[in-house]
Every structure is written in C-alpha cells, then in structure tokens.
Design a protein around this motif. Sequence first.
Motif, PDB file in Angstrom:
ATOM      1  N   GLU A  45       0.679  -1.257  -0.355  1.00  0.00           N
ATOM      2  CA  GLU A  45       0.071  -0.032  -0.019  1.00  0.00           C
ATOM      3  C   GLU A  45       0.948   1.317   0.059  1.00  0.00           C
ATOM      4  N   MET A  46       1.906   1.100   0.492  1.00  0.00           N
ATOM      5  CA  MET A  46       3.079   2.272   0.823  1.00  0.00           C
ATOM      6  C   MET A  46       3.422   2.703  -0.614  1.00  0.00           C
ATOM      7  N   ARG A  47       3.763   1.624  -1.322  1.00  0.00           N
ATOM      8  CA  ARG A  47       4.372   1.679  -2.548  1.00  0.00           C
ATOM      9  C   ARG A  47       3.299   2.504  -3.699  1.00  0.00           C
ATOM     10  N   THR A  48       2.047   1.975  -3.284  1.00  0.00           N
ATOM     11  CA  THR A  48       0.914   2.389  -4.154  1.00  0.00           C
ATOM     12  C   THR A  48       0.877   3.910  -4.093  1.00  0.00           C
ATOM     13  N   ALA A  49       0.721   4.173  -2.561  1.00  0.00           N
ATOM     14  CA  ALA A  49       0.455   5.529  -2.420  1.00  0.00           C
ATOM     15  C   ALA A  49       1.724   6.384  -2.858  1.00  0.00           C
ATOM     16  N   THR A  50       2.818   5.943  -2.852  1.00  0.00           N
ATOM     17  CA  THR A  50       4.039   6.820  -3.266  1.00  0.00           C
ATOM     18  C   THR A  50       4.080   7.033  -4.882  1.00  0.00           C
ATOM     19  N   ILE A  51       3.583   5.884  -5.543  1.00  0.00           N
ATOM     20  CA  ILE A  51       3.246   6.043  -7.010  1.00  0.00           C
ATOM     21  C   ILE A  51       2.165   7.215  -7.307  1.00  0.00           C
ATOM     22  N   PHE A  52       1.025   6.876  -6.748  1.00  0.00           N
ATOM     23  CA  PHE A  52      -0.116   8.003  -7.074  1.00  0.00           C
ATOM     24  C   PHE A  52       0.490   9.230  -6.489  1.00  0.00           C
ATOM     25  N   GLY A  53       0.809   9.449  -5.409  1.00  0.00           N
ATOM     26  CA  GLY A  53       1.524  10.943  -4.842  1.00  0.00           C
ATOM     27  C   GLY A  53       2.270  11.409  -5.827  1.00  0.00           C
ATOM     28  N   GLY A  54       3.320  10.561  -6.368  1.00  0.00           N
ATOM     29  CA  GLY A  54       4.478  11.136  -7.343  1.00  0.00           C
ATOM     30  C   GLY A  54       3.665  11.600  -8.538  1.00  0.00           C
ATOM     31  N   ALA A  55       2.637  10.618  -9.219  1.00  0.00           N
ATOM     32  CA  ALA A  55       2.237  11.118 -10.244  1.00  0.00           C
ATOM     33  C   ALA A  55       1.397  12.351 -10.254  1.00  0.00           C
ATOM     34  N   ALA A  56       0.777  12.540  -8.947  1.00  0.00           N
ATOM     35  CA  ALA A  56       0.130  13.842  -8.711  1.00  0.00           C
ATOM     36  C   ALA A  56       0.841  14.806  -8.686  1.00  0.00           C
ATOM     37  N   LEU A  57       2.047  14.969  -7.996  1.00  0.00           N
ATOM     38  CA  LEU A  57       2.860  15.951  -7.944  1.00  0.00           C
ATOM     39  C   LEU A  57       3.620  16.365  -9.127  1.00  0.00           C
ATOM     40  N   PHE A  58       4.077  15.219  -9.949  1.00  0.00           N
ATOM     41  CA  PHE A  58       4.803  15.489 -11.255  1.00  0.00           C
ATOM     42  C   PHE A  58       3.681  16.209 -12.237  1.00  0.00           C
ATOM     43  N   SER A  59       2.585  15.726 -12.372  1.00  0.00           N
ATOM     44  CA  SER A  59       1.552  16.140 -13.287  1.00  0.00           C
ATOM     45  C   SER A  59       1.166  17.707 -12.941  1.00  0.00           C
ATOM     46  N   GLY A  80     -10.286   8.864  -9.699  1.00  0.00           N
ATOM     47  CA  GLY A  80      -9.333   8.427  -8.603  1.00  0.00           C
ATOM     48  C   GLY A  80      -9.815   7.228  -7.748  1.00  0.00           C
ATOM     49  N   PHE A  81     -10.930   7.087  -7.528  1.00  0.00           N
ATOM     50  CA  PHE A  81     -11.490   5.836  -6.669  1.00  0.00           C
ATOM     51  C   PHE A  81     -11.444   4.655  -7.587  1.00  0.00           C
ATOM     52  N   LEU A  82     -11.685   4.695  -8.818  1.00  0.00           N
ATOM     53  CA  LEU A  82     -11.631   3.342  -9.647  1.00  0.00           C
ATOM     54  C   LEU A  82     -10.049   2.851  -9.764  1.00  0.00           C
ATOM     55  N   LEU A  83      -9.179   3.909  -9.959  1.00  0.00           N
ATOM     56  CA  LEU A  83      -7.728   3.504 -10.259  1.00  0.00           C
ATOM     57  C   LEU A  83      -7.137   2.876  -9.052  1.00  0.00           C
ATOM     58  N   ALA A  84      -7.488   3.644  -7.865  1.00  0.00           N
ATOM     59  CA  ALA A  84      -6.892   2.862  -6.516  1.00  0.00           C
ATOM     60  C   ALA A  84      -7.552   1.457  -6.383  1.00  0.00           C
ATOM     61  N   SER A  85      -9.006   1.445  -6.553  1.00  0.00           N
ATOM     62  CA  SER A  85      -9.528   0.110  -6.127  1.00  0.00           C
ATOM     63  C   SER A  85      -9.018  -0.949  -7.231  1.00  0.00           C
ATOM     64  N   ASN A  86      -8.782  -0.344  -8.515  1.00  0.00           N
ATOM     65  CA  ASN A  86      -8.157  -1.247  -9.727  1.00  0.00           C
ATOM     66  C   ASN A  86      -6.851  -1.511  -9.246  1.00  0.00           C
TER      67      ASN A  86
END
Length: 325
Positions: free
Chosen positions: A183-197, A226-232
């Motif tokens: 879950e931490m890797r997933t949060a890091t990936i999503f958070g990095g994608a959000a900041l970079f974009s 956001g909900f769909l991608l995280a759940s997926n």
Amino acid sequence: MNNWLRASWPTLAIMLGASVWGMIWYPLRMLAALGVTGTAAGALTSGAGCLFVLLVRYRSIATVRWHWLLPALALAAGVTNLGFVWGSIHGQVMRVLLLFYLTPAWTALFAHFILRERLTWAAAGLAALSLAGAMTMLWSPQLGVPLPGNLAEWAGLVGGMGFAMSNVLILKTSRVLPDMKGEMRTATIFGGAALFSACASFFEAMPAPPTGAHLGTAALLVLGLGFLLASNNMLVQYGVARIPANRASIIMLFEIVITALSAWLFAGETPGPREWAGGACIVLASALSSWVHRTKAKPIGEAPPGAALGDDREARGQDGPRAMV
C-alpha cells in the motif's frame, strides 16, 4: 464448482484490472473535452487515488521509514503517468500504448545499471524484438528514420521508459525496504504522479476551465477515476499475488485487446498492417520477457504463491503497481 470459482477469482481480477486500464483513455478524453488538460487530469485523478489509498490503508502506511528510493520511485511514476495520460488524450491510442509497452527493452537496460543484473543474450534478444516491433510500426518511406511522429507518441515512449524504471525501482525498494507494505508503494506512486503532473501543468496552455454543470461533471469524473484507479490497483495486486507470475503477465496483455476494441468503437481508430505487425512483436517480447525472468529468477518450489507480493513480478517489468495505466 465452488472450488473452480474460488480458483478463478485471481484471473478474473487481473482481467478486470487490465480492462479498466485498456479503457481509461476514454474518460480522460472526456475530461479534456470539458476543459481539463492532460497534465491537470493526471494530477487530479492521481491525487484522488492517493487520498483514497491513504484513507483506506493508513495503518499499513504509518510505519514506513524514509529512504531516497521513495522520491525516485515517485518521479518515475510521475513520468509514467503523465506520458500515458497526455499521449492517450492527444494521440492515436493504440500507437501510444504500443510505444508505452516497449518495456522489455528499457527494463533490461535499467536493471543492468541499477540492479547490477547481467544483461543476458535472452534479455538482449527480447529488447531487440520489441524495438524491431516499434521500428516496424513507425517506419514509412515518407518519414524515413522510424521515430515517433508527434509529441503524443513521444509521450507514450517516454512514459513506457518511466514504467520500466518504476518496476526496477519497486524491486530495488522491495530489497532495500523489505518491510514496506504494498500500500505504501501504491501511495508513493499515486502521490508522485499527482505532484509531477501538477508541476507539468504550469507549462501547458490552459483552456477555459469548466464552469457550471461542466464543473460538476468534471469533479465527479475526477473523483470517480481516482476511486476506480486506486481500487483497480489493489484488485490487480490481489490477483497477481495468487497465480504464477508468468501466467499473470500473459493475462495482463488483455489490456492491449481492450484498448484496440475501445479505440475502434469510440474513436474510430483502426490499426493498419504495420501497426498489427509491430504490435505483435512488442506483445510477444512482453510475454516472453515475463517467462524468461520467471524461470531465471526463482527455482521451482522456492516459495508458495503470494509469499512475496512483487519481487519477480516487478523485475520483469509487466505488472507492478501503476498510477494510471
């Protein structure tokens, strides 16, 4: 019958996840039509996904310790996310996805320098096969040198390089930080994608922002995505933890089938003979890459299915967690 259904759930989970990734370009184009640019869409949907993971799985994330690999992984995920989102909005979806899937070539290169893995003849051959597929797809007598023909295709190519780097860094992280939860890797990936974009959005011309009813529709789309991608993402991780890694990667290629069908139905995009031939080489290289890495990485019987959620799976560069695709 019940045992058969229970055994089928992981496969169905991966197929459903691949289907979502194969169709995600369409709601992204809907956001673009409402006035939300590709960079803004990537930032907003990834931010919503990160927030969802933090809220639902916060106990798994609270104990993590700092390491330089986390911002490196976040940056690679940001490049991955932005490349795919921007490319799929502005380019021909199937060509962008196939360029994105040149993963075996980049994974072999990055793993050699970052993980100190020896570049074998098999890995080099698979890299050459995927690159040959790209050259077949991109070459034409009029254009000469087989390079991406527009910014959207370059975005897909660079996004695929970011995806390969993400997978290599995920494996590096699993070795250096073995106690880190998925879950931490997933949060890091999503958070990095959000900041970079979000940072990239300052360099993209902004159209008139959505107002009125369009604003409400855009907000619902962002939250829903956001909900769909995280759940997926969590659904796919459930599946790949419970079946052999080489089989999982073959199932993941179902994404390309769904992308081709959805691009034909919703965008009227029909691949030509060169696209089919080049795409076949890229898909074959991706499939064989998983098998090669699987057979070399772990002797038979070393660990039961699901004992380590990620090590050899991310090494082969096919089904590690993804922020957007």
